[in-house]
Design a protein around this motif. Structure first.
Motif, PDB file in Angstrom:
ATOM      1  N   UNK A 139       0.830  -1.204   0.000  1.00 27.69           N
ATOM      2  CA  UNK A 139       0.000   0.000   0.000  1.00 27.69           C
ATOM      3  C   UNK A 139       0.869   1.261   0.000  1.00 27.69           C
ATOM      4  N   UNK A 140       1.962   1.230   0.746  1.00 35.63           N
ATOM      5  CA  UNK A 140       2.853   2.388   0.784  1.00 35.63           C
ATOM      6  C   UNK A 140       3.462   2.644  -0.589  1.00 35.63           C
ATOM      7  N   UNK A 141       3.873   1.587  -1.272  1.00 33.56           N
ATOM      8  CA  UNK A 141       4.438   1.743  -2.606  1.00 33.56           C
ATOM      9  C   UNK A 141       3.382   2.162  -3.623  1.00 33.56           C
ATOM     10  N   UNK A 142       2.128   1.780  -3.388  1.00 30.48           N
ATOM     11  CA  UNK A 142       1.048   2.259  -4.244  1.00 30.48           C
ATOM     12  C   UNK A 142       0.902   3.770  -4.135  1.00 30.48           C
ATOM     13  N   UNK A 143       1.004   4.276  -2.908  1.00 34.16           N
ATOM     14  CA  UNK A 143       0.978   5.730  -2.712  1.00 34.16           C
ATOM     15  C   UNK A 143       2.096   6.377  -3.517  1.00 34.16           C
ATOM     16  N   UNK A 144       3.303   5.829  -3.383  1.00 35.96           N
ATOM     17  CA  UNK A 144       4.446   6.407  -4.086  1.00 35.96           C
ATOM     18  C   UNK A 144       4.295   6.372  -5.587  1.00 35.96           C
ATOM     19  N   UNK A 145       3.771   5.269  -6.115  1.00 43.18           N
ATOM     20  CA  UNK A 145       3.658   5.129  -7.566  1.00 43.18           C
ATOM     21  C   UNK A 145       2.629   6.084  -8.156  1.00 43.18           C
ATOM     22  N   UNK A 146       1.625   6.493  -7.374  1.00 35.72           N
ATOM     23  CA  UNK A 146       0.627   7.436  -7.861  1.00 35.72           C
ATOM     24  C   UNK A 146       1.049   8.887  -7.629  1.00 35.72           C
ATOM     25  N   UNK A 147       1.692   9.145  -6.483  1.00 29.07           N
ATOM     26  CA  UNK A 147       2.030  10.525  -6.141  1.00 29.07           C
ATOM     27  C   UNK A 147       3.267  11.010  -6.892  1.00 29.07           C
ATOM     28  N   UNK A 178      10.081   8.636  -7.674  1.00 30.54           N
ATOM     29  CA  UNK A 178      10.634   8.487  -6.322  1.00 30.54           C
ATOM     30  C   UNK A 178       9.638   7.733  -5.436  1.00 30.54           C
ATOM     31  N   UNK A 179       9.114   6.633  -5.984  1.00 35.40           N
ATOM     32  CA  UNK A 179       8.054   5.905  -5.286  1.00 35.40           C
ATOM     33  C   UNK A 179       8.500   5.403  -3.922  1.00 35.40           C
ATOM     34  N   UNK A 180       9.739   4.909  -3.822  1.00 33.90           N
ATOM     35  CA  UNK A 180      10.197   4.357  -2.545  1.00 33.90           C
ATOM     36  C   UNK A 180      10.299   5.440  -1.472  1.00 33.90           C
ATOM     37  N   UNK A 181      10.831   6.613  -1.840  1.00 32.95           N
ATOM     38  CA  UNK A 181      10.963   7.700  -0.864  1.00 32.95           C
ATOM     39  C   UNK A 181       9.597   8.162  -0.377  1.00 32.95           C
ATOM     40  N   UNK A 182       8.653   8.315  -1.295  1.00 33.49           N
ATOM     41  CA  UNK A 182       7.298   8.721  -0.916  1.00 33.49           C
ATOM     42  C   UNK A 182       6.648   7.657  -0.032  1.00 33.49           C
ATOM     43  N   UNK A 204       7.951   7.974   3.474  1.00 35.45           N
ATOM     44  CA  UNK A 204       7.371   9.165   4.109  1.00 35.45           C
ATOM     45  C   UNK A 204       5.931   8.902   4.535  1.00 35.45           C
ATOM     46  N   UNK A 205       5.180   8.185   3.699  1.00 36.87           N
ATOM     47  CA  UNK A 205       3.795   7.863   4.044  1.00 36.87           C
ATOM     48  C   UNK A 205       3.731   6.986   5.286  1.00 36.87           C
ATOM     49  N   UNK A 206       4.608   5.995   5.368  1.00 40.35           N
ATOM     50  CA  UNK A 206       4.623   5.107   6.538  1.00 40.35           C
ATOM     51  C   UNK A 206       4.935   5.897   7.798  1.00 40.35           C
ATOM     52  N   UNK A 207       5.935   6.766   7.731  1.00 37.48           N
ATOM     53  CA  UNK A 207       6.323   7.562   8.904  1.00 37.48           C
ATOM     54  C   UNK A 207       5.173   8.459   9.345  1.00 37.48           C
ATOM     55  N   UNK A 267       7.397  -0.433  16.115  1.00 40.88           N
ATOM     56  CA  UNK A 267       8.075  -1.607  15.548  1.00 40.88           C
ATOM     57  C   UNK A 267       7.493  -1.960  14.182  1.00 40.88           C
ATOM     58  N   UNK A 268       6.156  -1.987  14.088  1.00 42.76           N
ATOM     59  CA  UNK A 268       5.513  -2.294  12.812  1.00 42.76           C
ATOM     60  C   UNK A 268       5.858  -1.228  11.777  1.00 42.76           C
ATOM     61  N   UNK A 269       5.789   0.038  12.164  1.00 43.52           N
ATOM     62  CA  UNK A 269       6.118   1.117  11.242  1.00 43.52           C
ATOM     63  C   UNK A 269       7.539   1.029  10.724  1.00 43.52           C
ATOM     64  N   UNK A 270       8.473   0.649  11.602  1.00 41.68           N
ATOM     65  CA  UNK A 270       9.876   0.519  11.191  1.00 41.68           C
ATOM     66  C   UNK A 270      10.054  -0.598  10.172  1.00 41.68           C
ATOM     67  N   UNK A 271       9.451  -1.761  10.447  1.00 39.34           N
ATOM     68  CA  UNK A 271       9.571  -2.894   9.524  1.00 39.34           C
ATOM     69  C   UNK A 271       8.957  -2.553   8.175  1.00 39.34           C
ATOM     70  N   UNK A 272       7.791  -1.925   8.192  1.00 38.79           N
ATOM     71  CA  UNK A 272       7.115  -1.572   6.939  1.00 38.79           C
ATOM     72  C   UNK A 272       7.930  -0.534   6.168  1.00 38.79           C
ATOM     73  N   UNK A 273       8.499   0.439   6.873  1.00 41.78           N
ATOM     74  CA  UNK A 273       9.298   1.461   6.203  1.00 41.78           C
ATOM     75  C   UNK A 273      10.518   0.847   5.523  1.00 41.78           C
ATOM     76  N   UNK A 274      11.182  -0.087   6.194  1.00 43.61           N
ATOM     77  CA  UNK A 274      12.337  -0.760   5.590  1.00 43.61           C
ATOM     78  C   UNK A 274      11.908  -1.551   4.352  1.00 43.61           C
ATOM     79  N   UNK A 275      10.776  -2.273   4.458  1.00 46.22           N
ATOM     80  CA  UNK A 275      10.281  -3.045   3.314  1.00 46.22           C
ATOM     81  C   UNK A 275       9.901  -2.129   2.154  1.00 46.22           C
ATOM     82  N   UNK A 276       9.249  -1.008   2.468  1.00 47.92           N
ATOM     83  CA  UNK A 276       8.839  -0.073   1.419  1.00 47.92           C
ATOM     84  C   UNK A 276      10.036   0.574   0.743  1.00 47.92           C
ATOM     85  N   UNK A 277      11.137   0.725   1.484  1.00 48.91           N
ATOM     86  CA  UNK A 277      12.333   1.355   0.923  1.00 48.91           C
ATOM     87  C   UNK A 277      13.147   0.399   0.063  1.00 48.91           C
TER      88      UNK A 277
END
Length: 424
Positions: free
Chosen positions: A113-121, A125-129, A132-135, A329-339
């Protein structure tokens, strides 16, 4: 084990703030997410003109799961969802396995879902976005579930407005044809089941309501009412959207679409609607991510309470009343995966884990007595059989790694038990 159900201000308890409207909106925010913008194409690829049949199968299984979950959540109104139900009704291992499947599958879905945000916005720079969304959404969850419910209201309103515009525009287009809605020669039973499995993840948002059982006012009334209501509202929207996309694109063009609803707007000669759909998809993905992080963190909290995950994650913030360490903890894991991750297969992987999660829920509901609010026997039977069938019907690229991860979780559980006995 301490009682987590009273909501009386014990330090490690969550506060009961959510009523029926808030609970329904949280479910809608999870279900009316990026799935409706992305899942129609792979489902059409699997089922062809039988897409609506796949949607119907997914809805039947989801209804059974929702009914079983609602009865169980009313009986056990505490954080953790099927992790708790499986533990209480079937034994510690089955609860653990359900929790493991949920946390792993939904963490992958969070990254998607985070990468979906990046790919549309900002596709470049989908990974960076995505990070940022996860954070940002982890911070919203950290500040309290009441703020989350208010933000979910806004997300649901925007997504419904965009989807309504797509449906009206597509169905009123000159190229729309009702004959494209009928199943044709490109439809097979296996394809319909695979489409149902792929579409199922979009219905799974009602789990957010159950996993928030400890934060809902009057849970014995609120949860059984909110779960089916959110599900039926979502189904009505999905039928309208899928029918309009099929009518204007046809099954072949829909199957090849990278952005199905944007393509539907183009096919209806409504170019002005395309950027609106892109913005709506980004908002929808944010809504899904918000609800997903919320649900995963609550299941993490419940598993940490029982020491299946590090106990430090069981803490509840004294001011905000949320499981802040689990959320971080969940946010950190998801952010690493999204990056770092390529999550193209995340939908199927997530569906596999969540279907097995609900298989445990249905098996747990079967054990309820009539005095405990047992659903009609046919409901958990159809739900259990449906979950297992759809899980097996998913592509091998989802089934194989999903099975491996579940076996890994079972191995960790067994090793902990052996070490515990040796230490005792």
């Amino acid at each position: 084990m301490p009682d987590h159900q009273s909501g009386t201000g014990v330090p490690d308890e969550l506060q009961r703030r959510l009523g029926v409207p808030d609970a329904v909106l949280i479910g809608l925010g999870a279900m009316l997410g990026a799935g409706v913008f992305a899942a129609l194409a792979p489902a059409a690829r699997a089922a062809g003109s039988g897409l609506l049949l796949g949607l119907a199968v997914a809805a039947v299984v989801a209804y059974c799961n929702a009914t079983s979950s609602a009865r169980l959540a009313a009986r056990y109104p505490t954080s953790g969802g099927t992790y708790v139900y499986g533990r209480e009704r079937l034994g510690e291992f089955w609860g653990y396995l359900a929790g493991w499947a949920f946390v792993v599958g939904k963490t992958a879905s969070c990254a998607a879902m985070a990468l979906t945000v990046g790919s549309y916005v900002w596709p470049a720079h989908a990974h960076a976005v995505a990070v940022a969304a996860v954070v940002a959404l982890t911070a919203v969850n950290y500040a309290g579930v009441q703020k989350t419910a208010w933000l979910t209201r806004a997300v649901v309103a925007v997504v419904l407005a965009v989807l309504a515009a797509v449906v009206v525009t597509a169905l009123s287009a000159q190229g729309a044809a009702a004959g494209r809605l009928a199943p044709g020669g490109d439809t097979s039973a296996g394809g319909v089941l695979q489409a149902a499995g792929l579409l199922f993840f979009a219905f799974a948002g009602y789990a957010r309501i159950a996993t928030l059982g400890e934060e809902v006012r009057d849970p014995r009334r609120t949860i059984p009412l909110a779960i089916p209501l959110a599900l039926f509202l979502t189904l009505a929207v999905y039928v309208a959207v899928a029918a309009s996309a099929l009518a204007v694109l046809g099954p072949d063009r829909l199957a090849d679409a990278t952005a199905p609803l944007a393509d539907a707007a183009r096919a209806a000669d409504a170019g002005w609607l395309v950027p609106v759909v892109r913005a709506g998809a980004a908002v929808a993905a944010l809504g899904s991510l918000l609800a997903l992080v919320l649900g995963v963190s609550r299941t993490t909290l419940a598993m940490a309470r029982d020491r299946h995950l590090p106990p430090v994650l069981a803490a509840v913030h004294p001011r905000f009343g949320v499981p802040h360490r689990a959320e971080l903890a969940v946010g950190t894991v998801v952010a690493v995966a999204a990056a770092t991750a390529d999550v193209r297969g995340a939908i199927g992987f997530s569906s596999f884990g969540v279907l097995l999660y609900y298989a445990v829920a249905n098996a747990s509901a079967w054990t309820l007595t009539s005095g405990e609010g047992r659903p009609p026997r046919i409901v958990p039977v159809v739900g259990l059989a449906g979950c297992l069938t759809l899980a097996c019907a998913l592509p091998a690229s989802s089934v194989v790694p999903g099975t491996a991860v579940l076996l890994l979780g079972a191995g960790v559980f067994g090793a902990r038990r052996l070490l515990g006995r040796a230490g005792g």
